[in-house]
Design a protein around this motif. Structure first.
Motif, mmCIF file in Angstrom:
data_model
loop_
_atom_site.group_PDB
_atom_site.id
_atom_site.type_symbol
_atom_site.label_atom_id
_atom_site.label_comp_id
_atom_site.label_asym_id
_atom_site.label_seq_id
_atom_site.Cartn_x
_atom_site.Cartn_y
_atom_site.Cartn_z
ATOM 1 N N MET A 129 0.854 -1.200 0.000
ATOM 2 C CA MET A 129 0.000 0.000 0.000
ATOM 3 C C MET A 129 0.887 1.247 0.000
ATOM 4 O O MET A 129 1.801 1.365 0.805
ATOM 5 N N SER A 130 0.605 2.179 -0.904
ATOM 6 C CA SER A 130 1.413 3.393 -0.988
ATOM 7 C C SER A 130 1.004 4.378 0.101
ATOM 8 O O SER A 130 -0.160 4.442 0.491
ATOM 9 N N THR A 131 1.978 5.145 0.579
ATOM 10 C CA THR A 131 1.721 6.138 1.615
ATOM 11 C C THR A 131 1.272 7.435 0.969
ATOM 12 O O THR A 131 1.921 7.920 0.032
ATOM 13 N N PRO A 132 0.166 8.024 1.421
ATOM 14 C CA PRO A 132 -0.274 9.308 0.849
ATOM 15 C C PRO A 132 0.815 10.369 1.001
ATOM 16 O O PRO A 132 1.506 10.417 2.019
ATOM 17 N N GLN A 133 0.961 11.207 -0.022
ATOM 18 C CA GLN A 133 1.989 12.242 0.016
ATOM 19 C C GLN A 133 1.548 13.384 0.940
ATOM 20 O O GLN A 133 0.437 13.890 0.836
ATOM 21 N N THR A 134 2.414 13.750 1.859
ATOM 22 C CA THR A 134 2.113 14.825 2.800
ATOM 23 C C THR A 134 2.363 16.171 2.136
ATOM 24 O O THR A 134 3.438 16.388 1.566
ATOM 25 N N VAL A 139 13.223 30.792 17.562
ATOM 26 C CA VAL A 139 13.763 30.967 18.911
ATOM 27 C C VAL A 139 13.997 29.597 19.523
ATOM 28 O O VAL A 139 13.228 28.656 19.300
ATOM 29 N N ALA A 140 15.085 29.471 20.288
ATOM 30 C CA ALA A 140 15.381 28.207 20.944
ATOM 31 C C ALA A 140 14.368 27.916 22.048
ATOM 32 O O ALA A 140 14.032 26.758 22.304
ATOM 33 N N TYR A 141 13.865 28.980 22.691
ATOM 34 C CA TYR A 141 12.915 28.822 23.790
ATOM 35 C C TYR A 141 11.732 29.744 23.553
ATOM 36 O O TYR A 141 11.898 30.957 23.368
ATOM 37 N N GLY A 142 10.535 29.172 23.546
ATOM 38 C CA GLY A 142 9.329 29.970 23.335
ATOM 39 C C GLY A 142 8.600 29.539 22.071
ATOM 40 O O GLY A 142 9.054 28.659 21.328
ATOM 41 N N HIS A 143 7.468 30.167 21.829
ATOM 42 C CA HIS A 143 6.639 29.814 20.675
ATOM 43 C C HIS A 143 6.263 31.065 19.895
ATOM 44 O O HIS A 143 5.205 31.657 20.107
ATOM 45 N N VAL A 144 7.157 31.490 19.003
ATOM 46 C CA VAL A 144 6.856 32.556 18.053
ATOM 47 C C VAL A 144 7.405 32.147 16.696
ATOM 48 O O VAL A 144 8.254 31.253 16.604
ATOM 49 N N GLY A 145 6.953 32.820 15.643
ATOM 50 C CA GLY A 145 7.475 32.545 14.312
ATOM 51 C C GLY A 145 7.315 31.079 13.947
ATOM 52 O O GLY A 145 6.265 30.459 14.168
ATOM 53 N N ASN A 146 8.384 30.504 13.389
ATOM 54 C CA ASN A 146 8.330 29.094 13.005
ATOM 55 C C ASN A 146 8.070 28.176 14.191
ATOM 56 O O ASN A 146 7.469 27.105 14.044
ATOM 57 N N ASP A 147 8.502 28.580 15.371
ATOM 58 C CA ASP A 147 8.323 27.733 16.546
ATOM 59 C C ASP A 147 6.892 27.779 17.074
ATOM 60 O O ASP A 147 6.536 27.021 17.974
ATOM 61 N N ALA A 148 6.085 28.674 16.523
ATOM 62 C CA ALA A 148 4.645 28.679 16.803
ATOM 63 C C ALA A 148 3.866 28.037 15.662
ATOM 64 O O ALA A 148 2.781 27.499 15.876
ATOM 65 N N ALA A 149 4.423 28.073 14.448
ATOM 66 C CA ALA A 149 3.701 27.621 13.261
ATOM 67 C C ALA A 149 3.891 26.145 12.944
ATOM 68 O O ALA A 149 2.994 25.499 12.384
ATOM 69 N N MET A 150 5.049 25.590 13.303
ATOM 70 C CA MET A 150 5.370 24.239 12.844
ATOM 71 C C MET A 150 4.471 23.160 13.450
ATOM 72 O O MET A 150 3.955 22.299 12.735
ATOM 73 N N LEU A 151 4.273 23.191 14.773
ATOM 74 C CA LEU A 151 3.453 22.150 15.400
ATOM 75 C C LEU A 151 2.012 22.164 14.889
ATOM 76 O O LEU A 151 1.468 21.095 14.555
ATOM 77 N N PRO A 152 1.349 23.326 14.805
ATOM 78 C CA PRO A 152 -0.013 23.316 14.256
ATOM 79 C C PRO A 152 -0.082 22.724 12.849
ATOM 80 O O PRO A 152 -0.996 21.949 12.553
ATOM 81 N N LEU A 153 0.872 23.083 11.996
ATOM 82 C CA LEU A 153 0.870 22.520 10.643
ATOM 83 C C LEU A 153 1.041 21.008 10.690
ATOM 84 O O LEU A 153 0.335 20.262 10.003
ATOM 85 N N GLN A 154 1.960 20.535 11.521
ATOM 86 C CA GLN A 154 2.192 19.091 11.630
ATOM 87 C C GLN A 154 0.956 18.370 12.169
ATOM 88 O O GLN A 154 0.586 17.296 11.688
ATOM 89 N N MET A 155 0.324 18.960 13.178
ATOM 90 C CA MET A 155 -0.875 18.338 13.746
ATOM 91 C C MET A 155 -2.004 18.266 12.718
ATOM 92 O O MET A 155 -2.864 17.386 12.796
ATOM 93 N N LEU A 156 -2.001 19.177 11.755
ATOM 94 C CA LEU A 156 -3.027 19.195 10.711
ATOM 95 C C LEU A 156 -2.616 18.363 9.498
ATOM 96 O O LEU A 156 -3.262 18.412 8.446
ATOM 97 N N GLY A 157 -1.529 17.592 9.637
ATOM 98 C CA GLY A 157 -1.114 16.686 8.569
ATOM 99 C C GLY A 157 -0.325 17.330 7.464
ATOM 100 O O GLY A 157 -0.290 16.824 6.331
#
Length: 296
Positions: free
Chosen positions: A1-6, A16-34
């Motif tokens: 079975m082929s894996t759907p392309q993400t 930022v190394a510590y905190g949630h702004v910019g990419n560090d705020a955007a990446m997890l939501p995008l990942q959680m949404l597939g």
């Protein structure tokens, strides 16, 4: 079975190394949404400015171009289906972003470019370098298919004219849509809208297209200080839902509902949203705030 392309999204923002702004705020939501973020960092700081002193470096436009060139060599840019940008430290970096948008659209003509035109806010005023507001008005707007200014930033984009009613905001947005990429399908989402015809105890988000407009209202949360990165989370969730094929009112309702849930769960005195601890709210916010049609 082929894996759907993400789906891949190019997100060019701060890091930022510590905190949630910019990419560090955007990446997890995008990942959680597939969705797989392809993150290019415009700065690398120890922490965001909400914590006061910070260390790190602002990357040059040449550095951004070099990273993009490496992605190009791997064929990654042509696989991206959207571009996301937020705070710009330098107009030269903005030009590199617009160049990447053109390249992404060469492969995917309908690719979204969501530009969060970060410039300032009520109370703080303009906090970006000179030249950034002009770049956003004169260059970025024409390439963007979605913009997410707050009330203050939208007035700046409109030339500083105060907007005192929802009707005036809709009319101003309709005028601005004519200058955006593919004006017939472009979307303007104004966050933190506070006008005289709205209840004082609520916070509104207004979404406007060429033919329709919707208003989402939530209770006002009096949290001091407000956590950083709220706009970055909102934009990433909004874009994620649009990429999934959701309509504008559904995407805006979902983004508002997620952000409200995260702010509501932020402990007093905290400078960041509880993204990781409350990640379930990204997918399934506990309370849904609907986008209701409005007319101008």
């Amino acid at each position: 079975m082929s894996t759907p392309q993400t789906p891949l999204v190019l997100t060019i923002q701060s890091h930022v190394a510590y905190g949630h702004v910019g990419n560090d705020a955007a990446m997890l939501p995008l990942q959680m949404l597939g969705i797989q973020p392809v993150a290019v960092h415009t700065v690398q700081f120890s922490n965001h400015t909400g914590y006061g002193e910070f260390k790190g470096q602002v990357f040059t436009p040449a550095h951004i171009a070099d990273v993009l060139d490496g992605l190009r060599a791997r064929g990654v840019l042509s696989r991206c289906v959207a571009v996301l940008s937020g705070y710009l430290g330098d107009a030269g970096v903005g030009e590199e972003i617009l160049s990447a948008v053109q390249e992404v659209r060469a492969a995917h003509p309908k690719a979204h470019y969501l530009c969060d035109p970060v410039m300032g806010d009520v109370g703080r005023g303009i906090f970006v370098r000179p030249g950034i507001p002009e770049f956003l008005r004169k260059r970025a707007l024409s390439m963007a298919s979605v913009i997410t200014p707050n009330h203050y930033e939208f007035e700046l984009l409109c030339g500083g004219e105060p907007l005192t009613t929802v009707d005036a905001a809709i009319k101003a947005a309709r005028a601005m849509l004519t200058h955006m990429h593919d004006a017939k399908s472009a979307l303007i989402v104004i966050t933190s809208l506070r006008t005289g015809d709205l209840p004082n105890d609520s916070l509104a988000t207004l979404a406007v297209t060429a033919n329709d407009a919707w208003l989402v209202q939530t209770p006002f949360i009096d949290l001091q200080p407000l956590p950083n990165g709220m706009g970055d989370v909102f934009s990433s969730v909004l874009l994620g839902h649009l990429i999934q094929g959701n309509t504008a009112p559904v995407a805006v309702s979902s983004a508002v509902s997620t952000l409200y849930a995260l702010v509501q769960r932020t402990q007093s005195g905290e400078r960041d949203l509880p993204l990781v601890a409350c990640r379930d709210q990204i997918i399934n916010p506990s309370e849904q705030f609907s986008a209701k049609p409005v007319t101008a």
